[in-house]
Design an enzyme around this catalytic site. Structure first.
Site, PDB file in Angstrom:
ATOM      1  N   SER A 142       0.658  -1.272   0.108  1.00  0.00           N
ATOM      2  CA  SER A 142      -0.145   0.064  -0.030  1.00  0.00           C
ATOM      3  C   SER A 142       0.672   1.081  -0.110  1.00  0.00           C
ATOM      4  O   SER A 142       2.131   1.126   0.425  1.00  0.00           O
ATOM      5  CB  SER A 142      -0.935   0.108   1.324  1.00  0.00           C
ATOM      6  N   TYR A 179      -2.460  -0.811  10.430  1.00  0.00           N
ATOM      7  CA  TYR A 179      -2.511  -1.221   9.256  1.00  0.00           C
ATOM      8  C   TYR A 179      -1.455  -0.825   8.330  1.00  0.00           C
ATOM      9  O   TYR A 179      -0.862  -1.797   7.816  1.00  0.00           O
ATOM     10  CB  TYR A 179      -4.016  -0.728   8.616  1.00  0.00           C
ATOM     11  N   LYS A 204       1.731  -3.493   6.606  1.00  0.00           N
ATOM     12  CA  LYS A 204       2.315  -3.372   5.167  1.00  0.00           C
ATOM     13  C   LYS A 204       3.849  -3.233   5.304  1.00  0.00           C
ATOM     14  O   LYS A 204       4.668  -3.913   4.757  1.00  0.00           O
ATOM     15  CB  LYS A 204       1.432  -2.418   4.404  1.00  0.00           C
ATOM     16  N   ASN A 211     -13.064   3.070   3.306  1.00  0.00           N
ATOM     17  CA  ASN A 211     -12.603   3.933   2.252  1.00  0.00           C
ATOM     18  C   ASN A 211     -13.748   4.655   1.595  1.00  0.00           C
ATOM     19  O   ASN A 211     -14.909   4.524   1.982  1.00  0.00           O
ATOM     20  CB  ASN A 211     -12.174   3.149   1.103  1.00  0.00           C
TER      21      ASN A 211
END
Length: 336
Positions: free
Chosen positions: A124, A150, A154, A200
């Protein structure tokens, strides 16, 4: 080539499954269905004529994961699986570190034991942290100013993959850093349909349009952007899926990293207006206070992916809105 997709019934995974099948690859899907639906397999079949073999397995279950990898004879794993709600990750960080990192380690250990040495990882743009207002290139420093667990997972998984390739030079890793996927398949059969509370922009717009949410909250209208709202690089999910297909033939030893974005930024208000234009309906929204950690403008420099993979985004925000509305129409028919 036989490919396993972890998290393959999810939003990006399902679209990638379609593009892989269309390109002639044999695929199988592993997913725990925590944030997707089993009916996606039928939709993939309706689009491609092929229903992928499916394993309802959680990567946190090391024994079940091992059984899939051992019996699969895979050439490559594309690793989408993971928790992804930014807000929830702030509230429940241990859940995210345990699931996303622990599940990945279980997967990698099983791959090593079964001599599966190729993986494409779903990363991401969050790994770039708080770099604001500049085109983000793969050479920029990562891991500084990441504002949520989060994003940290990643970044950490990228580090783990690098360490694996140092320890085993035959391991081949491609890291794809996604920007902001939007849209749906042009058939309208698959799209973004999260089981959890959407985080989102587009799934919230969709729920407001269907009357499931009262209004969209736009967080801040006083950024240094043309209309005051934050700007992001929104990429059509089908273009994103095709990026995975392009990456397969270019894999090699070590770690290769590519941005998958358009190189352009669209504001939140611009997305609202594009949806209203495509649907012919007004979208209720309100202006709310800025959220901590939000940046004014984030967008990709996708030149490396075009140069090395021969991949370039070809669809627009308007295309994404058209396909989203078609998906919503089908969704309404199927769900009354």
């Amino acid at each position: 080539m036989k490919i396993l997709l972890t998290g393959g019934t999810g939003y990006i995974g399902s679209h990638t499954a379609v593009e892989l099948i269309k390109s002639g690859y044999e695929i199988e899907i592993l997913d725990n269905l925590s944030n997707s639906k089993i009916t996606v397999l039928d939709d993939i079949e309706r689009i491609t004529g092929v229903k992928p073999k499916f394993y309802q397995v959680d990567l946190m279950d090391a024994e079940a994961t091992e059984a899939v990898i051992t019996n699969g004879s895979y050439d490559l794993v594309i690793h989408f699986a993971g928790l992804k709600a930014v807000g929830e990750s702030v509230e429940k960080p241990l859940k995210y570190y345990k699931n996303n990192i622990g599940g990945t380690i279980n997967l990698l250990e099983s791959m090593q034991r079964n001599n599966v040495k190729k993986i494409i990882f779903s990363s991401s743009a969050t790994v770039y942290g708080d770099q604001d207002g500049v085109k983000l290139t793969e050479e920029m420093q990562t891991g500084i100013g990441i504002t949520n667990p989060y994003g940290q997972t990643k970044f950490m998984i990228e580090q783990i993959l690098r360490d694996v390739t140092v320890a085993d030079s035959t391991f081949e890793v491609t890291v794809l850093r996604y920007f902001n996927p939007v849209g749906a398949h042009q058939s309208g059969l698959i799209g973004e349909d999260p089981n959890d509370i959407p985080n989102n922009l587009m799934p919230i717009i969709m729920k407001v349009a269907m009357g499931e949410m009262k209004e969209l909250s736009i967080y801040g209208d006083d950024y240094d952007t043309p209309d005051g709202t934050g700007m992001r690089d929104f990429i059509h999910v089908v273009d994103l899926a095709k990026g995975h297909v392009a990456a397969i033939s270019k894999m090699g030893s070590g770690v290769s990293v590519y941005n998958l974005g358009t190189g352009e930024a669209t504001s939140v208000m611009g997305m609202v207006k594009a949806f209203e234009k495509a649907s012919g309906e007004k979208l209720p929204y309100k202006i709310a206070a800025r959220r901590a950690g939000d940046l004014a403008k984030i967008y990709a420099d996708p030149a490396k992916a075009e140069r090395e993979l021969g991949w370039k985004a070809g669809l627009t925000v308007d295309d994404a809105m058209r396909d989203t509305i078609k998906y919503l129409e089908n969704y309404k028919k199927a769900n009354g």
